[in-house]
Design a protein around this motif. Structure first.
Motif, mmCIF file in Angstrom:
data_model
loop_
_atom_site.group_PDB
_atom_site.id
_atom_site.type_symbol
_atom_site.label_atom_id
_atom_site.label_comp_id
_atom_site.label_asym_id
_atom_site.label_seq_id
_atom_site.Cartn_x
_atom_site.Cartn_y
_atom_site.Cartn_z
ATOM 1 N N LYS A 48 0.792 -1.226 0.000
ATOM 2 C CA LYS A 48 0.000 0.000 0.000
ATOM 3 C C LYS A 48 0.825 1.278 0.000
ATOM 4 N N LYS A 49 2.143 1.179 -0.222
ATOM 5 C CA LYS A 49 2.988 2.377 -0.302
ATOM 6 C C LYS A 49 3.193 2.828 -1.749
ATOM 7 N N ALA A 50 3.284 1.869 -2.677
ATOM 8 C CA ALA A 50 3.447 2.181 -4.098
ATOM 9 C C ALA A 50 2.968 0.993 -4.918
ATOM 10 N N MET A 51 2.457 1.279 -6.129
ATOM 11 C CA MET A 51 1.837 0.231 -6.917
ATOM 12 C C MET A 51 2.212 0.358 -8.395
ATOM 13 N N LEU A 52 2.276 -0.806 -9.036
ATOM 14 C CA LEU A 52 2.493 -0.887 -10.476
ATOM 15 C C LEU A 52 1.277 -1.581 -11.088
ATOM 16 N N GLY A 53 0.691 -0.968 -12.103
ATOM 17 C CA GLY A 53 -0.419 -1.580 -12.824
ATOM 18 C C GLY A 53 0.077 -2.130 -14.147
#
Length: 155
Positions: A48-53
């Motif tokens: 929940k700190k950084a995401m890649l889609g």
């Protein structure tokens, strides 16, 4: 107001293969997989700190670039071995045939590049201590150390 970058998205030809690459090779954690769209979300680092889609786009793929923050030691001592062990080719920003990391002197930051299986340009990057030196452009890490030790001795 803005505290950082939370997520970015890239297109991939085959979603299942891309998820396998990003989870099994790069160690990202699967957050959500939606076959109906088709898209997958992966956590980068702590959940929940950084995401890649990852968006499946079998044709007319638009390649992108993004960078993963890494330790200086990893980039200098283990990144090339890690990439080679996973069938990936490291290269530097100058694409001059060497696999050695380079320093973007204006930041300053140590960086090493590689491509994912779909040709997206990925980067391992570490922000170095000290002031930027934009006049130097892009230099080898060894040159950066030498220049900074000479520069500090003059101060």
């Amino acid at each position: 107001m803005i505290e950082g970058l939370y997520e970015t998205h890239v297109q991939v030809k085959n979603l299942k293969k891309a998820v396998q690459f990003y989870t099994e090779v790069l160690g990202l954690a699967l957050a959500h997989y939606d076959e109906t769209r088709p898209i997958a979300f992966l956590w980068i680092g702590e959940n929940k700190k950084a995401m890649l889609g990852l968006w499946e786009q079998p044709e007319n793929l638009q390649k992108r670039h993004f960078a993963f923050s890494c330790s200086k030691d990893f980039i200098l001592q283990a990144a090339n071995i890690f990439l080679e062990n996973n069938g990936l080719q490291a290269y530097n920003f100058l694409k001059n045939g060497t696999q050695a990391p380079m320093v973007f002197a204006w930041m300053p930051a140590l960086a090493l590049y590689f491509d994912d299986p779909d040709g997206n340009q990925l980067e391992f990057i570490h922000i170095l201590e000290g002031e930027g030196r934009p006049e130097l452009g892009v230099v080898s890490y060894e040159e950066w150390i030498k220049i900074n030790s000479t520069h500090q001795n003059k101060s």
